[in-house]
Structure formats: structure tokens, C-alpha cells
Design a protein around this motif. Structure first.
Motif, PDB file in Angstrom:
ATOM      1  N   THR A 106       0.844  -1.193   0.000  1.00 35.73           N
ATOM      2  CA  THR A 106       0.000   0.000   0.000  1.00 35.73           C
ATOM      3  C   THR A 106       0.877   1.240   0.000  1.00 35.73           C
ATOM      4  O   THR A 106       1.832   1.344   0.780  1.00 35.73           O
ATOM      5  N   ALA A 107       0.547   2.175  -0.898  1.00 37.82           N
ATOM      6  CA  ALA A 107       1.281   3.439  -0.990  1.00 37.82           C
ATOM      7  C   ALA A 107       0.338   4.582  -0.644  1.00 37.82           C
ATOM      8  O   ALA A 107      -0.825   4.584  -1.053  1.00 37.82           O
ATOM      9  N   PRO A 108       0.804   5.572   0.095  1.00 33.20           N
ATOM     10  CA  PRO A 108      -0.067   6.693   0.469  1.00 33.20           C
ATOM     11  C   PRO A 108      -0.324   7.623  -0.707  1.00 33.20           C
ATOM     12  O   PRO A 108       0.412   7.634  -1.701  1.00 33.20           O
ATOM     13  N   THR A 109      -1.360   8.403  -0.596  1.00 31.05           N
ATOM     14  CA  THR A 109      -1.669   9.414  -1.602  1.00 31.05           C
ATOM     15  C   THR A 109      -0.483  10.360  -1.776  1.00 31.05           C
ATOM     16  O   THR A 109       0.139  10.775  -0.803  1.00 31.05           O
ATOM     17  N   GLY A 110      -0.154  10.659  -3.028  1.00 28.84           N
ATOM     18  CA  GLY A 110       0.960  11.544  -3.308  1.00 28.84           C
ATOM     19  C   GLY A 110       2.287  10.839  -3.493  1.00 28.84           C
ATOM     20  O   GLY A 110       3.285  11.477  -3.842  1.00 28.84           O
ATOM     21  N   TRP A 111       2.296   9.510  -3.300  1.00 23.61           N
ATOM     22  CA  TRP A 111       3.559   8.760  -3.439  1.00 23.61           C
ATOM     23  C   TRP A 111       4.001   8.731  -4.893  1.00 23.61           C
ATOM     24  O   TRP A 111       3.189   8.678  -5.818  1.00 23.61           O
ATOM     25  N   SER A 112       5.301   8.736  -5.118  1.00 20.04           N
ATOM     26  CA  SER A 112       5.843   8.556  -6.458  1.00 20.04           C
ATOM     27  C   SER A 112       7.112   7.710  -6.377  1.00 20.04           C
ATOM     28  O   SER A 112       7.842   7.756  -5.382  1.00 20.04           O
ATOM     29  N   GLY A 113       7.320   6.920  -7.420  1.00 23.38           N
ATOM     30  CA  GLY A 113       8.495   6.053  -7.438  1.00 23.38           C
ATOM     31  C   GLY A 113       8.449   5.110  -8.616  1.00 23.38           C
ATOM     32  O   GLY A 113       7.649   5.269  -9.538  1.00 23.38           O
ATOM     33  N   ARG A 114       9.319   4.106  -8.573  1.00 24.84           N
ATOM     34  CA  ARG A 114       9.426   3.167  -9.690  1.00 24.84           C
ATOM     35  C   ARG A 114       9.607   1.741  -9.199  1.00 24.84           C
ATOM     36  O   ARG A 114      10.098   1.500  -8.094  1.00 24.84           O
ATOM     37  N   PHE A 115       9.187   0.809 -10.058  1.00 27.35           N
ATOM     38  CA  PHE A 115       9.313  -0.618  -9.789  1.00 27.35           C
ATOM     39  C   PHE A 115      10.032  -1.283 -10.958  1.00 27.35           C
ATOM     40  O   PHE A 115       9.939  -0.834 -12.104  1.00 27.35           O
ATOM     41  N   TRP A 116      10.705  -2.375 -10.682  1.00 27.33           N
ATOM     42  CA  TRP A 116      11.329  -3.156 -11.747  1.00 27.33           C
ATOM     43  C   TRP A 116      11.517  -4.587 -11.265  1.00 27.33           C
ATOM     44  O   TRP A 116      11.365  -4.896 -10.076  1.00 27.33           O
ATOM     45  N   GLY A 117      11.849  -5.469 -12.180  1.00 24.17           N
ATOM     46  CA  GLY A 117      12.091  -6.862 -11.835  1.00 24.17           C
ATOM     47  C   GLY A 117      13.559  -7.214 -12.020  1.00 24.17           C
ATOM     48  O   GLY A 117      14.141  -6.954 -13.070  1.00 24.17           O
ATOM     49  N   ARG A 118      14.164  -7.824 -10.999  1.00 23.58           N
ATOM     50  CA  ARG A 118      15.529  -8.332 -11.107  1.00 23.58           C
ATOM     51  C   ARG A 118      15.480  -9.815 -11.464  1.00 23.58           C
ATOM     52  O   ARG A 118      14.610 -10.539 -10.982  1.00 23.58           O
ATOM     53  N   THR A 119      16.389 -10.250 -12.292  1.00 20.05           N
ATOM     54  CA  THR A 119      16.380 -11.643 -12.744  1.00 20.05           C
ATOM     55  C   THR A 119      17.727 -12.309 -12.521  1.00 20.05           C
ATOM     56  O   THR A 119      18.751 -11.640 -12.365  1.00 20.05           O
ATOM     57  N   SER A 120      17.680 -13.647 -12.526  1.00 18.43           N
ATOM     58  CA  SER A 120      18.882 -14.478 -12.359  1.00 18.43           C
ATOM     59  C   SER A 120      19.671 -14.045 -11.129  1.00 18.43           C
ATOM     60  O   SER A 120      20.887 -13.840 -11.177  1.00 18.43           O
ATOM     61  N   CYS A 121      18.966 -13.935 -10.010  1.00 15.81           N
ATOM     62  CA  CYS A 121      19.601 -13.511  -8.758  1.00 15.81           C
ATOM     63  C   CYS A 121      20.073 -14.719  -7.949  1.00 15.81           C
ATOM     64  O   CYS A 121      19.522 -15.814  -8.060  1.00 15.81           O
ATOM     65  N   SER A 122      21.055 -14.488  -7.123  1.00 12.71           N
ATOM     66  CA  SER A 122      21.562 -15.505  -6.209  1.00 12.71           C
ATOM     67  C   SER A 122      21.809 -14.851  -4.861  1.00 12.71           C
ATOM     68  O   SER A 122      22.732 -14.048  -4.705  1.00 12.71           O
ATOM     69  N   PHE A 123      20.949 -15.174  -3.871  1.00 11.98           N
ATOM     70  CA  PHE A 123      21.073 -14.617  -2.529  1.00 11.98           C
ATOM     71  C   PHE A 123      21.225 -15.752  -1.524  1.00 11.98           C
ATOM     72  O   PHE A 123      20.588 -16.799  -1.651  1.00 11.98           O
ATOM     73  N   ASP A 124      22.049 -15.525  -0.519  1.00 14.51           N
ATOM     74  CA  ASP A 124      22.221 -16.544   0.514  1.00 14.51           C
ATOM     75  C   ASP A 124      21.198 -16.339   1.620  1.00 14.51           C
ATOM     76  O   ASP A 124      20.303 -15.488   1.524  1.00 14.51           O
TER      77      ASP A 124
END
Length: 354
Positions: free
Chosen positions: A65-83
Motif C-alpha cells: 500500500t502506498a499513500p496518496t501523493g507517493w511517487s516512485g518506480r518498480f522493476w524486476g531483477r532476474t537471475s539472482c543468487s542470494f544466501d
């Protein structure tokens, strides 16, 4: 005004107020045949959402949930390797911090971006941008709002038709011309920093032909920014295209390098799935020659109201709305949204009769 009219008016006002208090929901859906790690970056002055980066397995979803007036960006990361501690890296869209959470860091291009500015008592603005390149298909769909509220995005696997000079790594992503060549005419900088001087390049036209509703270069505003009021949004990765991993090694080839002005001289991009070149909605003339593009996988959408033959299906309705192939299906409205729409009509009727 009788009691029934008062109740309707009060209910409508309550719905509007509650929408502003509760904010906007963003639902991330992964239809890829592999895990995606979405990243979230709030613009300066906007609060951080519940997460700035997370794991999204195949066929799963997660809502914020984002509040009214929020601004920003989204993207997808691929082929990730996290421990187990959340430390690691991604092949595309990496934040550069070595962590699952991006914590205020943006995506390393090339990457497909969804950008939002939520209105303060007014319209939301949103787009899907290929200005920083492309790494995976993405679609944004609005639900429960009013206004244009169009579905936008890119469902074509651009990695399959990416020219060799734009390819990133082993074909996991496709760079923009700016990212590949860093020239002012491609980056809309220096003497080319206005809409009058920075025109679409051969490369941005390739992106635009494949994904006509996405930003293809910096001044691509008229056909790429969309508005909606009071909506919630679904961001879907790989909405209807084949697995990127299963097709990324089918490499298009360019038979002639581009001219200095970014145009081709009798050059075509060869579709590896057909072995030939196309001349459907991707055909473009620039300088002394033309480049033809045939999109072999998934569904491509061209401009106009006609359907053109080819290995993909090129179609867009005359009113600018996508056919069902692009959208994830007609938006599901909640009972609350339906009631809200009905009350809005009643409210307007009352004022017109007063």
C-alpha cells in the motif's frame, strides 16, 4: 433533499475519503517461469514502502500500500543468487548493494521500469519505460478507478530481437541506444536536450514498434504516459510471453552496422525463430535504408485499427485500448468499487436536478 438522497451523498463522500486514507495498493504478480526479485525505489520526498526489494517466486503475488501523493518506480531483477542472510547479486536490474533489499538504490540498466506518481486528490500518472533498456516483459493494469485507466506495458520479449550492438551480457537484457553508445543524440543531452532536437532513433523506433505504449526515448510522452483516478494497480511480470530463459539464446543478427546518424543502410534484423526478416508494424525508413522487424514470440501490438499478418499478432483497437491479449483479463471490480460508481452517478444526478 430527502433522507435517501442524504444517505447516498454521505456514502459517496465516505468512499472518497476512505480511498484517500487507505491509499493505493500495488499488487506484483509473477507469471514468468522463474523467480523474479522486484525492486522498489521511492522518489525524493516519498516514504519508503513496506519493502524495497523482495523475492517473488513463479505464480505468486504480493501486495503493498502506498499513500496518496507517493511517487516512485518498480522493476524486476532476474537471475539472482542470494544466501540465507539476503546477500547476493542479480544478473539484470541489480541494485548494486549486494542485498535483497534495495534500500534507496536504483536499478542498474538495462531494465524495464514501471513509474508512478499518485495524485493528491486528483489523477495518478503512470508509464512503463524502456528508456533505460529492457530486461523482461511487464504490464501495468489499473482497476477500480475512473478516467482513461489504460493497460500499458511491454509483453514482447525484446531480448529475442535485440540487435547485437545492444545486447547485454549473454542476452539477458537489451540496452537502450543511450546506454550502448552514450551519444547526445541518443541520450537527449547537450545540444539534443529538447523535444525539438531529440528525435526517435532507429533503435527507439524498434522498441516502440514492439511495445507501442511504452516509453522508447526521453521525449516519448504523448503515447506513453497514462492517467487514472482512484485506482489500484497490478504490475505483472511476463504476462503472456514464453519464458525469457527458454528463448534468450535465440539471437537476432544485424547484417550491416548502423550509419552515423543511427539509420540502417538496407539492413534488417533477422528473426531467429523464422530465419527471415519482417516488414510488418516494425518496418521503418530512416536515412538511406529501412530495417524490418518480425516478432517471432508472444504477441506484438502495432498502431492503428488493423490486424496485420506475421508470426505475431499485431493489433490495437481504434480507441487505443488493448485487445484481450495484452490485458490480463477484464479488471475485477470489488463490490465497493461498483457501489462507488453507482453512487457517483446518483450524486451527479442530484446536482443536475437541483
Amino acid at each position: 433533499m430527502d433522507l435517501s438522497h442524504f444517505i447516498l451523498s454521505f456514502s459517496f463522500a465516505f468512499l472518497i475519503l476512505s480511498r484517500g486514507v487507505l491509499g493505493t495498493t500495488f499488487t506484483f504478480v509473477n507469471k514468468c517461469e522463474y523467480t523474479v526479485w522486484p525492486g522498489i525505489l521511492a522518489n525524493a520526498g516519498s516514504p519508503t514502502l513496506q519493502s524495497t526489494g523482495f523475492e517473488l517466486p513463479e505464480d505468486s503475488s504480493r501486495t503493498f500500500t502506498a499513500p496518496t501523493g507517493w511517487s516512485g518506480r518498480f522493476w524486476g531483477r532476474t537471475s539472482c543468487s542470494f544466501d540465507g542472510s539476503g546477500s547476493g547479486t542479480c544478473v539484470t536490474g541489480d541494485c548494486g548493494l549486494g542485498q535483497v533489499e534495495c534500500n534507496g538504490a536504483g536499478a542498474a540498466p538495462p531494465v524495464t521500469l514501471a513509474e508512478f506518481t499518485l495524485g493528491t486528490g486528483g489523477q495518478d500518472f503512470y508509464d512503463v519505460s524502456l528508456v533505460d533498456g529492457y530486461n523482461l516483459p511487464m504490464v501495468v493494469e489499473a482497476s477500480g478507478g475512473s478516467g482513461m485507466c489504460a493497460t500499458t506495458g511491454c509483453i514482447t520479449d525484446l531480448n529475442q530481437i535485440c540487435p547485437m550492438e545492444l545486447r547485454s551480457g549473454g542476452g539477458d537484457a537489451c540496452r537502450s541506444a543511450c546506454g550502448a553508445f552514450n551519444k547526445p543524440e541518443y541520450c537527449c543531452s547537450g545540444a539534443y536536450n529538447t523535444p525539438a532536437t531529440c528525435k526517435p532513433s532507429m533503435y527507439s523506433q524498434m522498441f516502440k514498434s514492439a511495445c507501442p505504449r511504452s516509453y522508447s526515448y526521453a521525449y516519448d510522452d504523448p503515447t506513453s504516459t497514462f492517467t487514472c483516478s482512484g485506482a489500484d494497480y497490478t504490475v505483472t511480470f511476463c504476462p503472456s510471453t514464453p519464458s525469457q530463459k527458454s528463448t534468450k539464446d535465440t539471437t537476432p543478427t544485424t547484417t550491416t552496422p548502423p550509419n552515423g546518424d543511427g539509420s540502417y543502410s538496407g539492413t534488417a534484423v533477422v528473426d531467429p525463430t523464422t530465419g527471415g526478416t519482417g516488414s510488418s508494424s516494425g518496418q521503418m525508413g530512416s536515412g538511406s535504408g529501412a530495417a524490418g522487424f518480425e516478432y517471432g514470440a508472444g504477441t506484438g501490438y502495432g498502431s492503428g485499427s488493423e490486424t496485420q499478418p506475421g508470426s505475431g499478432s499485431h493489433a490495437m483497437l481504434a480507441d487505443g485500448s488493448y485487445l484481450a491479449g495484452l490485458a490480463m483479463g477484464e479488471s475485477t471490480r470489488t463490490a465497493l468499487n461498483l457501489v462507488g460508481s453507482a453512487l457517483a452517478v446518483t450524486w451527479l444526478h442530484l446536482f443536475s436536478c437541483s
